[in-house]
Structure formats: structure tokens, C-alpha cells
Design an enzyme around this catalytic site. Sequence first.
Site, PDB file in Angstrom:
ATOM      1  CE  LYS A 262      -3.295   2.442   3.048  1.00 60.45           C
ATOM      2  NZ  LYS A 262      -4.196   2.327   4.218  1.00 60.45           N
ATOM      3  CG  ASP A 267      -5.629   7.592   4.910  1.00 58.95           C
ATOM      4  OD1 ASP A 267      -6.538   8.239   4.358  1.00 58.95           O
ATOM      5  OD2 ASP A 267      -5.820   6.543   5.565  1.00 58.95           O
ATOM      6  CE  LYS A 274      -6.795   8.198   8.328  1.00 62.08           C
ATOM      7  NZ  LYS A 274      -7.427   7.044   8.997  1.00 62.08           N
ATOM      8  CG  ASP A 285      -2.040   4.933   5.116  1.00 58.16           C
ATOM      9  OD1 ASP A 285      -1.876   3.854   5.715  1.00 58.16           O
ATOM     10  OD2 ASP A 285      -3.125   5.306   4.636  1.00 58.16           O
ATOM     11  CG  ASP A 344     -10.082   6.976   6.818  1.00 58.58           C
ATOM     12  OD1 ASP A 344      -8.991   6.987   6.202  1.00 58.58           O
ATOM     13  OD2 ASP A 344     -10.177   7.120   8.051  1.00 58.58           O
ATOM     14  CD  GLU A 346      -6.731   5.007   2.564  1.00 55.71           C
ATOM     15  OE1 GLU A 346      -7.735   5.085   3.277  1.00 55.71           O
ATOM     16  OE2 GLU A 346      -5.591   4.766   3.013  1.00 55.71           O
ATOM     17  NE  ARG A 348     -10.832  -1.601   3.623  1.00 54.13           N
ATOM     18  CZ  ARG A 348     -11.424  -1.825   4.782  1.00 54.13           C
ATOM     19  NH1 ARG A 348     -12.561  -2.518   4.833  1.00 54.13           N
ATOM     20  NH2 ARG A 348     -10.894  -1.382   5.909  1.00 54.13           N
TER      21      ARG A 348
HETATM   22  N1  BES Z   1      -4.387   4.048   7.016  1.00 53.59           N
HETATM   23  C1  BES Z   1      -5.551   3.754   7.762  1.00 53.59           C
HETATM   24  C2  BES Z   1      -5.320   2.716   8.846  1.00 53.59           C
HETATM   25  C3  BES Z   1      -4.444   3.124   9.986  1.00 53.59           C
HETATM   26  C4  BES Z   1      -4.986   3.716  11.108  1.00 53.59           C
HETATM   27  C5  BES Z   1      -3.102   2.866   9.949  1.00 53.59           C
HETATM   28  C6  BES Z   1      -4.169   4.061  12.160  1.00 53.59           C
HETATM   29  C7  BES Z   1      -2.299   3.215  11.005  1.00 53.59           C
HETATM   30  C8  BES Z   1      -2.839   3.808  12.127  1.00 53.59           C
HETATM   31  C9  BES Z   1      -6.634   3.225   6.845  1.00 53.59           C
HETATM   32  O1  BES Z   1      -6.658   3.747   5.558  1.00 53.59           O
HETATM   33  C10 BES Z   1      -7.931   3.570   7.469  1.00 53.59           C
HETATM   34  O2  BES Z   1      -8.219   4.726   7.574  1.00 53.59           O
HETATM   35  N2  BES Z   1      -8.691   2.566   7.873  1.00 53.59           N
HETATM   36  C11 BES Z   1      -9.932   2.769   8.509  1.00 53.59           C
HETATM   37  C12 BES Z   1     -10.901   1.756   7.963  1.00 53.59           C
HETATM   38  C13 BES Z   1     -12.330   2.014   8.358  1.00 53.59           C
HETATM   39  C14 BES Z   1     -12.845   3.266   7.691  1.00 53.59           C
HETATM   40  C15 BES Z   1     -13.158   0.821   7.951  1.00 53.59           C
HETATM   41  C16 BES Z   1      -9.751   2.585   9.995  1.00 53.59           C
HETATM   42  O3  BES Z   1      -8.952   1.730  10.412  1.00 53.59           O
HETATM   43  O4  BES Z   1     -10.356   3.322  10.758  1.00 53.59           O
HETATM   44 ZN    ZN Z   2      -4.890   4.439   4.887  1.00 59.64          ZN
HETATM   45 MN    MN Z   3      -7.730   5.543   5.436  1.00 54.19          MN
END
Ligand code: BES
Ligand code: ZN
Ligand code: MN
Length: 496
Positions: A262, A267, A274, A285, A344, A346, A348
Site C-alpha cells: 500500500k 491519508d 479523519k 500510510d 477512509d 482507501e 483496500r
Molecule cells: N491508514 C488507515 C489505517 C491506519 C490507522 C493505519 C491508524 C495506522 C494507524 C486506513 O486507511 C484507514 O483509515 N482505515 C480505517 C478503515 C475504516 C474506515 C473501515 C480505519 O482503520 O479506521
Molecule cells: Zn490508509
Molecule cells: Mn484511510
Amino acid sequence: MKLTVVTGNLTQRREPIVLGVAESGGLPPWAGGWSPAVRRAVGQLLSAKRFQGKLNETFLLPLGSQWLILVGVGKKEELTLDRLRQAAATAARRALSARFEKFARGLLPIAGATPEQSAQAAAEGTLLGLYRYDELKNPSPPEKKNQIKEVVMVVGAAKDAASARKGIRQGELIAGAVCWTRDMVNRPSNRLTPTAMAAEAKAAARRFGFRCQVLDPVDMKRLGMNAVLAVARGSKEPARFIVLEYKGPGARQKRPIVWLGKGITFDSGGISIKPADKMEQMKYDMSGGAAVLGALRAVAALKLSVHVVGLVPATENLPGGSAQKPGDVIRAYGGRTIEVINTDAEGRLVLSDALGYAKRFKPEAMVDLATLTGACVVALGYHAMGLMGTNGKLIDQVKQAASRSGERAWELPLWAEYGEAIRSDVADVKNVGDGKAGTITAGYFLKEFAGETPWVHLDIAGVAWTDSDKGYLNKGATGVGVRLLVELARQWKGLR
Ligand code: BES
Ligand code: ZN
Ligand code: MN
């Protein structure tokens, strides 16, 4: 900094000496060869419990004109290559803070490991422990500059010297790749854009001898990589899709292993934005992508006999005026449709295009690395990555590579029931689950795009970044994944 090997006796050295001490009580086994004065001084420390030999504990001991840097390696029976790597880092940092320019050390024997492996681990620990991200600081004051110019490894037998040199050379190449990965991850997103990341990949490909092709948005549009493009819509920075290929001398594999990472260089969450707190950390990220680049560089530098392809979809995730919106449906590479519930989620999305594109290479196996879910940090904290996959033999090999490298991975299930949470009313899948088992539903989403090809997913959200120095990790990017992938390539057995 030079890492050198000499045959001789550590007790005869004049420069500061690092001594590994196990947690046991009583004098450590190396004490025999030392003068009564040294034995008395260390014995007193141990019996007064001023120094106990706990892992990563240090004690700076002056003895006349000689300095000893004692470093704890923990219980003797629990000593592993990874603990040796940690202690080597801690000792090097202690030498640095004492402003030594040079120090000597021995080579601790580790049960079940060769001298070459121990030397490699010690070299990695030393170089990774001294890593600092300082490229954006104005010339640092002299006392903060890395003053260590040479580390001498003293071995008793001439035959061990050759193995130690070999191990150190490999450790240097691997640590070099990990530090490069850390630099990319630590670099702010205004400097490490998708374009800049692709330029790093190109430069490394030229220097280390592997192939690198960079797709731009026009290429991606033509190919139907609409998921990457959908994420990129909210940003003015153009997306890049980085394709790397390394085929080592004498590689006998008919089909490559494909590594996917990724590469979200920032992000913000997009329209599903966020909160501001800690958002600056989201420059990390792209850690999965940077690990794939680092691992390709390492296997090429080591000239391993493997065939590997690396794929890194790189883009920002921002909420600009043309950004994708919740409810939008996109068609990923290969034709499957995705309902975007939360912009968010993104990672996947970009990986769905990459997993589809990977099939072009007819891979024997695919392994992806991604800072994919905050839920993984809830599940495993900062101590292990989440592992999921579809093929037992591949899962086993990845687990073995994880334990050999000390980059821990813990398996989570992908039972069919979890897939129900990502069924969409209007598209083939949706990009978020029901709020439970978030790491697994994200993994399940990827599984839909991995299809029949043996695949493992590593969620590195909890381990790609650290808030404090510990062992060979330094505050900031860890470079996690590079050493795991190198171990996987080194010991690749195929899946049949
Ligand atoms: N990059 C984030 C995941 C992340 C969060 C990595 C904190 C490191 C520390 C990812 O893109 C994300 O935002 N995931 C969301 C998914 C949700 C919207 C289903 C998450 O984990 O909140
Ligand atoms: Zn992310
Ligand atoms: Mn995200």
C-alpha cells in the site's frame, strides 16, 4: 561507518569494548579471560544489582584507561538472533551517547545459529540502532552527529573471521535497504509524493540492477485501474503505479512471487475525513509500499536466486472538490464493482487494482503489506502484524520468515462468515464491514481480489511506526517488512 573483523583476543583491545552480559547472577561466561580487576568490578555490579543483564540494559564501566560498555542480553536460554540484534543496537547507541568514535565487540554464540548469522544480526542491529532521520535538519551540532566511525568485531578463530565478514556484508546490504525504507516513510508527504516515491524506485532499480516501470494516470486509465484513480481524485498530485521486477542469477522458479505494498503517501481519510489529532502521522500510510521497494533493493543487492515482482499503487487520499464520495461505485481492475461506503477505507481500494494487475505475472504466490486498519492496532498492539491468507503452505513460509527475522506476525481467520459483512446492495462488494473484526473484514475484502492465487496479507498498521527508541527501532518509521520479505525470498521453497 566501517564494520571490520579481526582475529584476536577481545581482552587485548584498547578501544572501548562492548560486552554482552546475560541475566543470570554471578559472573558471565566471558569473564574468565579478563584481568582480576575487570572481574571484580563486574562482579560487584552484578551482586549489588546495579546491573543485571536484562535485555537492552546498559552500564558504562570505566576501568583505568579502558572503557567497558556492558549490555544486557536477557536470560541465556532465551537468547535469539533478534535479541542479539537488539542488544547490538542498544550498545551502539550507548557508545554514541558516550561519544566514542570506535569500539570493539566479540561474537556471541547463539544456539542453532551459525557465526555468519550472528555476525549478520549484530551488523544489522548496529546500523539500524544508529539510524536517524535527519535529512531535513540544518547541519546538526557536532555532539549530535554520528561520531562512530568504526566497529571492530574480534573473533577468536581465523575460520570464524571469514564467516563473520560474510555475515556483516549481508547485514550491511539489508540494513541499507531498511534505512532507505525508513527514510521514505519518515519523509513528509509534501516531499515524498507518489511521483517522488516512483523516482526513488527508479534510482534504486538503476543502482541495484532490477527493472522498474512507472505507470501514470493515463496508463492507469487505459488499463482500468479505476480504484487507484478514484482514491487519487481528491488530490492534485498525480497517482503512480510502480512495477518492479527482479530475476536473480539462476532463479529456477517458473513463476514469480509478487509482493504488493500500500502506497498512500498521505491519508487524510478523504471526504470521510479523519480527526486532526495525530493526522500528521498518516504520512506513514505508504509503509507497505516502501517495504516492498526496500525488499526488492535488498534481494537484488544480495543477488538472491529468486524471481520477484513488486507492485506499489501510490497516491494521496485527500478531500478535494473532485474527490470520490461515500456511496460512489467504482469498477476495479478486472471488472469487479465496489461500493465506497467510507473513503477512509482507501488502502483496500488501491490494493484491489494491484491484486488484479498482479495476475498478469501468473504469480506462484502473492504477499501484500499494508497499514490497513486501526483495528489491527487494537487487536495486536505494537508487537505484531496481522497475518491472513488463503494457502497453508504460503502462510507457513511467511510465519517462518517472520520468526527468523524477528518481525512478528500473528494469524487471524478468514472464515466465510466474515465475508457477509462486506456484501453490498448495489455492487459486488462494499469497502467497509459492520464495525466488528475490522482487520479481518478488510482482509476478506482483499481475498475477493486475490481469488485463487495463493496469497497472504500482512496488516502492518501497528508495527510500521514507533513512538520511542527500542532495540534496533528508532522513534518514527521502523522499516518493518523488508527483513521479513528478504527471509521469505532467501528460503523460498515453492508451494508444491
Ligand atoms: N491508514 C488507515 C489505517 C491506519 C490507522 C493505519 C491508524 C495506522 C494507524 C486506513 O486507511 C484507514 O483509515 N482505515 C480505517 C478503515 C475504516 C474506515 C473501515 C480505519 O482503520 O479506521
Ligand atoms: Zn490508509
Ligand atoms: Mn484511510
